[in-house]
Write an enzyme that holds these catalytic residues in place. Structure first.
Site, mmCIF file in Angstrom:
data_model
loop_
_atom_site.group_PDB
_atom_site.id
_atom_site.type_symbol
_atom_site.label_atom_id
_atom_site.label_comp_id
_atom_site.label_asym_id
_atom_site.label_seq_id
_atom_site.Cartn_x
_atom_site.Cartn_y
_atom_site.Cartn_z
ATOM 1 N N ASP A 16 1.133 -0.826 -0.274
ATOM 2 C CA ASP A 16 0.032 -0.242 0.015
ATOM 3 C C ASP A 16 1.135 1.693 -0.149
ATOM 4 O O ASP A 16 0.844 2.345 -0.206
ATOM 5 C CB ASP A 16 -1.401 -0.012 1.708
ATOM 6 C CG ASP A 16 -0.169 -0.832 2.406
ATOM 7 O OD1 ASP A 16 0.804 -0.657 2.398
ATOM 8 O OD2 ASP A 16 -1.167 0.782 3.615
ATOM 9 N N SER B 60 64.185 -21.312 2.122
ATOM 10 C CA SER B 60 64.701 -21.869 1.938
ATOM 11 C C SER B 60 65.284 -22.511 0.266
ATOM 12 O O SER B 60 64.134 -23.101 -0.288
ATOM 13 C CB SER B 60 64.007 -23.370 2.291
ATOM 14 O OG SER B 60 62.577 -23.360 1.667
#
Lengths: 592, 299
Positions: A148, A501
């Site tokens: 509405d 490493s």
């Protein structure tokens, strides 16, 4: 005698979406609000200074709810139409009461979510949609309310529907419907309104009255969790329970799980006498032809259609307490009538129910939802929740406080034994400084039990503080870390070694020390990018000559030739990289 | 699939809960007042464990202000159905100085029951007490679980209830704590009467229309008994009434009714526009009267 079936409906939403107005109106229209109840809420509304009768007070029954004007816990209400009876579980919408919404929706046949047409879906709408999808509520109805206030405009309605549909494409629903309504004006609530000729579907009540009720349990597999043994005399031994799915006849072959004892059904009975067949939802007593000593916690299944029996499974869990639970501390798993000691061995990820993104965290907080791996000390008989809502659900309980920690649905049942805890694993993360080794290692360790990180920088600060950056010292550094990793992995831990490493021979040394559990993970990133990132400012210093022997600038980095896994952090995000790492580890730790 | 009727589903649900209570606990009593809800619970217990006997005894907390018809019925019911019946009285609690009678025209021992009940739970070391309370009766009861945890003081913590998800029950408790179990949680007043009709159960006569001397108190008719102190402006009259609930005579009101059979009661309940608790003066004391009593350990 009233022969109408009972339909369980759960609603979720907040006052702002007009949920209370909707419920009040629905109950009122069905004659479910009695005079004295109306008078009582009328009185209470006036006392709290409201000008109109607040229908929310009908369902918000606790003092705290009424004073704060919010729903905290589930309230149950009855209403009925000519054809059906409805048991309504009105659940809270607020995020901090998600666990209560979970409770109300777990047994629902139909879930109703409300959306304000003036505002559209909110994050809350998405969270609710996610939960009802997770719980596989068979029918989901999303009401676009307050039509509405937008002049009953179809464009506005379609806009919100499209927006919600875009979100829910990522979710699973068996039956999802949308409906434009105005609870305040009563539009499309009981009868269809002329105000929205563009809408051709049913009203809310027409829908509830006609929605095809899929059998409460779609699966046909017979599942009968034994509640208790009935032994009134030495010559009667029966098992009391209710089939949660499927049906069974006298003479059928059955198996008790876990345990695996086989027999045939000798008799089925209720207090009214013997019956030849029993189906889902009937409270019965089963007698078997063989004298087996079955106990509560075992489930009778058809021998030809057993359920998986496992000590490891994955579930999506809603966490229900604000207490922090440490992974791998003891828990109880309740499933059906089973109760088994166990632990959460991994928190795989947390799901953001609003964006559906996976988030990697170390614990779940109250009302949060996440994917867990659970291990139990003895086997459980379970089904996937997708196959069976009754035998695929479980609770996690704290064995000390007895508090319910969480509730979940089984999403994966491991048929293979997880061996990580027995064998251990070493993940050797190699790559340039700044490539993302430590970030990945930490993210991986978070939310996972039995993981240790050996970080090159951290170890150099203590254990390896006597070593420099010459080739010989680097090699010695790697040798020590590898030896330590080997010891830890030998005790069943997953060891993540995060070291640059740089040289192949150094990594080969580590592999030869660690042996079988060793996996090389190359965290790749180009020199240009790491130098650009330069998180620690080291590349700038190295270029300025302030650091010597710096990998990539003044020392070489030899890329692995055949790593077990490559994660290219230039291409993938941290979470995607993590996903790949977890996947790989999953493969490595399962025996084939 | 043929859908079962609502009542059939509710019966199976109640039996499931009663069996869970038996499986989880050692010492369990059914709180039995002789009222229709406790009659239904006791009857369901007989059905749940058939052909064995229910592993429960009946416990009545007697305010001393009960309708005599109900007490006669209570004793007969226990004897005929093979139940052990234990009665503990509020009067004994008063004599022991544990509680004091209320005074005034609306004085009631209804609230005092809580102390007697908790004392009985301690005396019998009950793990659980099964009650016939239903969610449709009252808004605080609408928030109840099937298995409702009580701490060592017998108190209810409505804001922190254990979630009951699917039908998984966490019935674990510590020493001294107990549970209240409500197998009829999802039933309505009408379901209770239809069950009574279906199995042709006997109920106390005061549920059916009879002539009685009554006096108006607020919106309810109170039966004139030795326990109700008449006030100067009270005008007792004889009316044809029946009771919708059976409890303490000082707070259980009657309604005008001509329903003299179970079917007529069902028709009347179906047409009624007021709840059954509207006949209870104890619930009319304040908006949160039930929640407040429940927090203390009331049913």
């Amino acid at each position: 005698m009233d022969s109408r079936p009972l339909v369980r409906v759960a609603t979720a939403g907040s006052v702002d979406d007009g949920k209370s107005t909707f419920l009040g109106r629905l109950l009122f229209e069905c004659g479910a609000i009695l005079t004295d109840q109306y008078e009582a809420i009328e009185k209470a509304s006036l006392q709290t200074g409201e000008t109109e009768v607040n229908l929310a007070l009908l369902t918000d029954g606790l003092r705290a709810e009424r004073s704060q004007k919010i729903t905290i816990d589930v309230a149950y209400r009855h209403f009925a139409t000519e054809r059906r009876r409805f048991l309504l579980a009105d659940t809270p919408g607020h995020a901090q009461y998600t666990r209560n919404m979970f409770t109300g929706a777990s047994t629902a046949d139909v879930a109703i979510l409300l959306v304000d047409a003036t505002k559209g879906p909110t994050v809350q709408t998405f969270r609710h949609a996610f939960i009802v999808s997770l719980l596989r509520v068979p029918h989901v109805l999303i009401l676009i309310n307050k039509m509405d206030l937008v002049a009953y405009d179809s464009a506005q309605y379609e806009k919100w529907v499209d927006e919600i549909r875009r979100y829910v494409t990522k979710l699973e629903f068996a039956d999802l419907r949308f409906m434009p309504i105005s609870a305040l004006a009563g539009t499309n609530l009981v009868t269809r309104s002329d105000l929205m000729p563009w809408y051709s579907g049913p009203s809310v009540l027409e829908y509830l009255d006609s929605v095809e009720l899929s059998p409460r349990q779609t699966p046909v597999e017979f599942r009968f969790p034994i509640q208790l043994a009935i032994r009134p005399s030495a010559n009667f031994r029966g098992y009391a329970g209710t089939p949660v799915s499927g049906s069974i006849r006298v003479g059928d072959e059955v198996t008790a799980l876990p345990g695996g004892q086989n027999s045939r059904v000798k008799a089925l009975s209720t207090a009214d006498g013997s019956i030849s067949e029993a189906s889902t939802g009937q409270a019965i007593v089963v007698e078997l032809e063989d004298e087996l000593d079955l106990v509560r916690g075992q489930t009778l299944v058809r021998s030809r259609n057993p359920s998986p029996v496992t000590t490891t499974f994955e579930g999506t869990v809603c966490w229900m307490t604000d207490r922090v639970h440490e992974l791998s501390s003891p828990i109880l798993v309740l499933a059906g009538t089973q109760s088994q000691a166990g632990m959460i061995s991994e928190l795989v990820y947390r799901i953001n129910p609003e964006t559906l993104h996976r988030e990697y965290v170390s614990t779940l907080g109250l009302n949060e939802i996440g994917r867990l791996v659970i291990q139990t000390s003895s086997p459980l008989s379970l089904d996937l929740y997708d196959r069976n809502r009754a035998t695929g659900a479980f609770l996690l309980v704290d064995p000390v406080s007895n508090e319910t920690l969480g509730a979940g649905v089984v999403t994966r049942i491991s048929s293979e034994q997880v061996t990580a805890s027995a064998d251990g694993l070493v993940l050797w993360m190699t790559g340039l400084s700044g490539a993302g080794k430590s970030t990945l290692a930490e993210a991986f360790a978070r939310g996972r039990a039995g993981v240790v990180i050996l970080d090159g920088d951290a170890l150099r600060a203590g254990m390896n503080s006597d070593l420099g950056f010459s080739d010989a010292d680097r090699t010695e550094n790697i040798r020590r870390v590898a030896e330590l990793a080997k010891v830890l992995a030998g005790q069943g831990l997953t060891v993540v070694c995060s070291l640059i490493s740089p040289m192949r021979h150094q990594r080969e040394l580590a592999r030869s020390i660690v042996g079988e559990p060793f996996r090389e993970v190359f965290v790749r990133c180009s020199l240009e990018t790491v130098a650009l990132r330069d998180v620690k400012g080291l590349y700038a210093k190295a270029r300025a000559g302030e650091i010597s022997n710096f990998t990539g600038i003044t020392a070489a980095y030899e890329e692995p030739e055949a790593p077990d896994l490559v994660i290219d952090t230039e291409v993938v995000s941290v979470s995607d990289g993590l996903e790949r790492l977890r996947e790989a580890v999953g493969k490595w730790t399962r025996k084939t | 699939m043929v859908l079962k009727s609502g009542l059939e589903e509710l019966e199976a649900e109640a039996i499931y809960m009663l069996r869970e209570a038996a499986a989880n606990f050692d010492r369990v009593a059914i709180l039995f007042s002789g009222g229709k809800d406790s009659i239904v619970v006791a009857h369901l217990a007989k059905r749940a464990f058939w052909p064995a006997s229910p592993p429960f005894f009946l416990l009545h907390v007697d305010t001393g202000h009960n309708f005599p018809e109900t007490l006669v019925f209570r004793d007969r019911f226990a004897a005929e159905n093979g139940f052990d019946l234990q009665v503990r009285t509020v009067q004994a609690s008063i004599d022991a100085g544990r509680v004091q009678d209320e005074v005034g025209p609306n004085a009631s021992r209804n609230g005092l029951q809580t102390v007697t009940l908790l004392d009985a739970i301690a005396e019998f070391r009950l793990d659980a007490a099964i009650g016939g309370a239903r969610r449709d009766e009252e808004k605080a009861r609408a928030k109840e679980r099937f298995f409702s945890h009580r701490n060592t003081f017998g108190q209810w913590d409505p804001r922190n209830q254990r979630p009951e998800i699917w039908r998984l029950i966490n019935a674990r408790k510590k020493h001294g704590e107990h549970f209240r179990v409500f197998p009829l949680s999802n039933w309505t007043e009408l379901d209770v009467w239809e069950f009574i009709q279906k199995y042709d159960l006997a109920v106390p006569d005061i549920y059916f229309a009879h002539e009685r001397e009554v006096v108006r108190r607020g919106s309810v008719w109170l039966g004139v008994t030795p326990f109700v102190t008449l006030q100067p402006d009270d005008t007792p009259e004889v009316r044809t009434v029946r009771f919708r609930t059976v409890g303490d005579a000082t707070c259980t009101g009657a309604i005008d009714s001509s329903a003299s059979s179970i079917q007529e009661v069902i028709d009347e309940v179906r047409a009624s526009r007021r709840t059954e608790r509207s006949t209870r003066a104890d619930d009319q004391r304040s908006d949160a009267a039930m929640e407040d009593r429940k927090l203390q350990g009331y049913f």
